[in-house]
Design an enzyme around this catalytic site. Sequence first.
Site, PDB file in Angstrom:
ATOM      1  N   ASP A  77       3.981  38.401  36.735  1.00 21.14           N
ATOM      2  CA  ASP A  77       3.586  38.689  38.107  1.00 21.14           C
ATOM      3  C   ASP A  77       2.111  38.371  38.341  1.00 21.14           C
ATOM      4  O   ASP A  77       1.286  38.504  37.429  1.00 21.14           O
ATOM      5  CB  ASP A  77       3.854  40.184  38.397  1.00 21.14           C
ATOM      6  CG  ASP A  77       3.878  40.467  39.890  1.00 21.14           C
ATOM      7  OD1 ASP A  77       3.933  39.512  40.690  1.00 21.14           O
ATOM      8  OD2 ASP A  77       3.848  41.657  40.256  1.00 21.14           O
ATOM      9  N   ASN A 118      14.149  36.904  45.008  1.00 20.84           N
ATOM     10  CA  ASN A 118      13.124  35.919  45.370  1.00 20.84           C
ATOM     11  C   ASN A 118      13.574  34.942  46.460  1.00 20.84           C
ATOM     12  O   ASN A 118      12.750  34.244  47.061  1.00 20.84           O
ATOM     13  CB  ASN A 118      12.653  35.135  44.131  1.00 20.84           C
ATOM     14  CG  ASN A 118      11.698  35.928  43.250  1.00 20.84           C
ATOM     15  OD1 ASN A 118      11.567  35.661  42.057  1.00 20.84           O
ATOM     16  ND2 ASN A 118      11.017  36.920  43.825  1.00 20.84           N
TER      17      ASN A 118
HETATM   18  C1  FPP Z   1       5.648  36.552  40.520  1.00 25.40           C
HETATM   19  O1  FPP Z   1       4.352  36.320  41.005  1.00 25.40           O
HETATM   20  C2  FPP Z   1       6.140  35.336  39.922  1.00 25.40           C
HETATM   21  C3  FPP Z   1       7.259  34.682  40.290  1.00 25.40           C
HETATM   22  C4  FPP Z   1       8.136  35.136  41.388  1.00 25.40           C
HETATM   23  C5  FPP Z   1       7.642  33.443  39.670  1.00 25.40           C
HETATM   24  C6  FPP Z   1       7.281  33.326  38.218  1.00 25.40           C
HETATM   25  C7  FPP Z   1       7.502  31.950  37.861  1.00 25.40           C
HETATM   26  C8  FPP Z   1       6.756  31.244  37.002  1.00 25.40           C
HETATM   27  C9  FPP Z   1       5.619  31.743  36.207  1.00 25.40           C
HETATM   28  C10 FPP Z   1       7.123  29.854  36.816  1.00 25.40           C
HETATM   29  C11 FPP Z   1       8.286  29.772  35.896  1.00 25.40           C
HETATM   30  C12 FPP Z   1       8.900  28.491  36.094  1.00 25.40           C
HETATM   31  C13 FPP Z   1       9.713  27.906  35.232  1.00 25.40           C
HETATM   32  C14 FPP Z   1      10.063  26.520  35.441  1.00 25.40           C
HETATM   33  C15 FPP Z   1      10.233  28.609  34.047  1.00 25.40           C
HETATM   34  P1  FPP Z   1       4.070  36.543  42.540  1.00 25.40           P
HETATM   35  O2  FPP Z   1       4.180  35.240  43.210  1.00 25.40           O
HETATM   36  O3  FPP Z   1       4.970  37.599  43.073  1.00 25.40           O
HETATM   37  O4  FPP Z   1       2.594  36.996  42.516  1.00 25.40           O
HETATM   38  P2  FPP Z   1       1.902  37.979  43.561  1.00 25.40           P
HETATM   39  O5  FPP Z   1       2.409  39.354  43.260  1.00 25.40           O
HETATM   40  O6  FPP Z   1       0.458  37.812  43.244  1.00 25.40           O
HETATM   41  O7  FPP Z   1       2.258  37.523  44.943  1.00 25.40           O
END
Ligand code: FPP
Length: 254
Positions: free
Chosen positions: A21, A69
Amino acid sequence: MSSSPTGAAARVPRHLAIVMDGNGRWANRRLMPRVIGHKFGVDALVRVIHACRERGIEHLTVFAFSSENWKRPQEEVSGLMNLVLVAVSKYLTRMANDGVRIRIIGDRARVAAKVREAWDHAEALTAGNRAITVNVAFNYGGRWDMVQACQALVRDGVAPEAIDEAAIAQRLSLADAPELDLFIRTGGEVRISNFLLWQAAYAELYFTDCLWPDFDELALDAALADYAARDRRYGRVKKDVKADGTPVSFAPET
Ligand code: FPP
């Protein structure tokens, strides 16, 4: 928190799960679009996979795309889907050569064919590898996993009185993975967010403010050191555990 004398030196988790996250905030702080945070998140994941492998972790399960998501803006959802294709073409050969086995857990039905095919290819190419297994949770939810396990029980004609924990566990997506030892969430939130609900029952939980793209070997080692100092009792009073820290019998006492 007390430190356990039992097998502390050998206390590397066999199975580690991570909620990656903080990508969006990482990007926002740099005045960049959220999807750039996810792109750097993939780079962090590749680093962490190799660090886990070097440290002897056998299974790493990461939350890449949750059942929830889909509710994100369309641009971000398609950015994440596209990132799968980019990541597979950029990193798969190196992973395969480094002994990484990739497996996808989650509901594949709703994922676009080209993304499904990229995951199928990654799984097929790495199927024989055993240095580390990386379970990528994609369109995954812990509740979905339990529902599909229940559906499998009915499909298999299991009688109600024959349903026990083992019957459910062997129908979950991670049926053949070892028990989950350590559950890490980056990004400062302190919740499980429908990740490995069944498997988290006896996992040690570790939360850090570090945003996922910044999570490096040092941050991983801090989490592993914290884990090594935990006293895992599985509901017992005394330390009825083996030298490696696992309980003599996994069935917890109340
Ligand atoms: C949460 O951060 C993260 C995700 C919803 C996606 C995680 C995905 C990756 C690290 C890429 C993985 C990809 C592959 C191809 C395996 P957020 O966007 O919710 O962060 P925030 O809380 O700061 O908004």
